[in-house]
Design an enzyme around this catalytic site. Structure first.
Site, PDB file in Angstrom:
ATOM      1  N   SER A 140       0.977  -1.259   0.116  1.00 17.84           N
ATOM      2  CA  SER A 140       0.073   0.178  -0.226  1.00 17.84           C
ATOM      3  C   SER A 140       0.886   1.204   0.016  1.00 17.84           C
ATOM      4  O   SER A 140       2.171   1.142   0.580  1.00 17.84           O
ATOM      5  CB  SER A 140      -0.956   0.069   1.311  1.00 17.84           C
ATOM      6  OG  SER A 140      -1.545   1.200   1.594  1.00 17.84           O
ATOM      7  N   TYR A 153      -1.677   0.236  10.708  1.00 14.87           N
ATOM      8  CA  TYR A 153      -1.823  -0.127   9.113  1.00 14.87           C
ATOM      9  C   TYR A 153      -0.500  -0.045   8.635  1.00 14.87           C
ATOM     10  O   TYR A 153      -0.038  -0.731   7.836  1.00 14.87           O
ATOM     11  CB  TYR A 153      -2.851   0.221   8.585  1.00 14.87           C
ATOM     12  CG  TYR A 153      -3.215  -0.098   7.245  1.00 14.87           C
ATOM     13  CD1 TYR A 153      -3.366  -1.592   6.884  1.00 14.87           C
ATOM     14  CD2 TYR A 153      -3.083   0.771   6.017  1.00 14.87           C
ATOM     15  CE1 TYR A 153      -3.364  -1.738   5.561  1.00 14.87           C
ATOM     16  CE2 TYR A 153      -3.490   0.334   4.910  1.00 14.87           C
ATOM     17  CZ  TYR A 153      -3.561  -1.020   4.658  1.00 14.87           C
ATOM     18  OH  TYR A 153      -3.852  -1.445   3.345  1.00 14.87           O
TER      19      TYR A 153
END
Length: 255
Positions: A140, A153
């Site tokens: 990501s 995250y």
């Protein structure tokens, strides 16, 4: 020619399901891996050439069973495992570090990082045997830069990015490419909804005013493109954002 086989984890929805459909269209036999059996079988039933394998990538025993099932599929199809898409992952929560839910952080690390390592480790022998293997790691933009409320995250995705980079170094000289895909804002049915514990209002607010966020099919297209380059071409890292997202912290919204 032997049957080209691709494994996609987290294939029951979102980017994983879109990737399975796209790779099926590209001529791969797709081994779709996820925990939700009903969704997997619905997906596989819609594809030309596919196999469903129910597995939990956070479990050593489950991944070992998946690898055994895959070896049987490779043999029965007289095929070769050429592609692994480590797509399974996710985020939970958006709390600041001082209020961190450590159970959520643990889950994100287990799924995004250890799950990727566990599956890759189990399937590397088959990928190498093909003579033209490719490992795709779905990280990501959160693996490249941090943001407030995203500590858990971002930490997991930074670790996943480190795994991809290390693996590429360690496999140098062997016939396995390592590709890292780093999507920015992608609107799927479940990612933000899961992150906010099913709160649809909070999930929708992430994309409020963004005319065209990326969708799962956009990322599936990127995966297919990297995987179908001539094998001597390794796309080390592909960062992909919607036009509206100039950076992690700068998103054009029309409100």
């Amino acid at each position: 020619m032997s049957t080209r086989i691709a494994v996609v984890t987290g294939a029951s929805s979102g980017i994983g399901a879109a990737t399975a459909r796209r790779l099926d269209a590209e001529g791969f036999h797709v081994v779709a891996v996820a925990r939700r059996e009903d969704r997997l079988h619905d997906l596989v039933g819609s594809l030309t050439s596919a196999t469903a394998v129910v597995a939990d990538i956070t479990s050593d025993a489950s991944v070992a069973a998946m690898a055994d099932a895959l070896a049987h599929t490779v043999s029965s199809l007289d095929g070769s495992l050429e592609l692994l898409v480590n797509n399974a992952g996710g985020a939970v929560g958006a709390d600041p570090v001082e209020q961190a839910d450590l159970a959520g952080w643990q889950w994100m690390f287990d799924v995004n990082v250890l799950g990727t390592v566990r599956v890759t480790k189990a399937l590397l022998p088959l990928l190498e045997r093909s003579g033209r293997g490719t490992v795709v790691v779905m990280s990501s933009t959160a693996g490249l830069i941090v943001y407030e409320g995203g500590g858990g995250y971002a930490a997991a995705k930074h670790a996943q990015t480190a795994v991809a980079e290390t693996l590429r170094l360690e496999l140098s000289g062997r016939p396995i490419r390592v590709v890292e895909i780093d999507p920015g804002m992608v609107r799927t049915d479940e990612f933000s909804l899961n992150r906010f514990g099913g709160d649809a209002e909070k999930a929708a607010a992430v994309y409020a005013g963004v005319a065209e966020p990326l969708i799962a099919e956009d990322i599936a297209d990127c995966i297919a493109w990297t995987a179908t380059r001539p094998h001597h071409v390794n796309i080390d890292r592909l960062v992909v954002r919607p036009l509206a997202q100039a950076a992690q912290h700068k998103v054009h919204r029309v409100l």
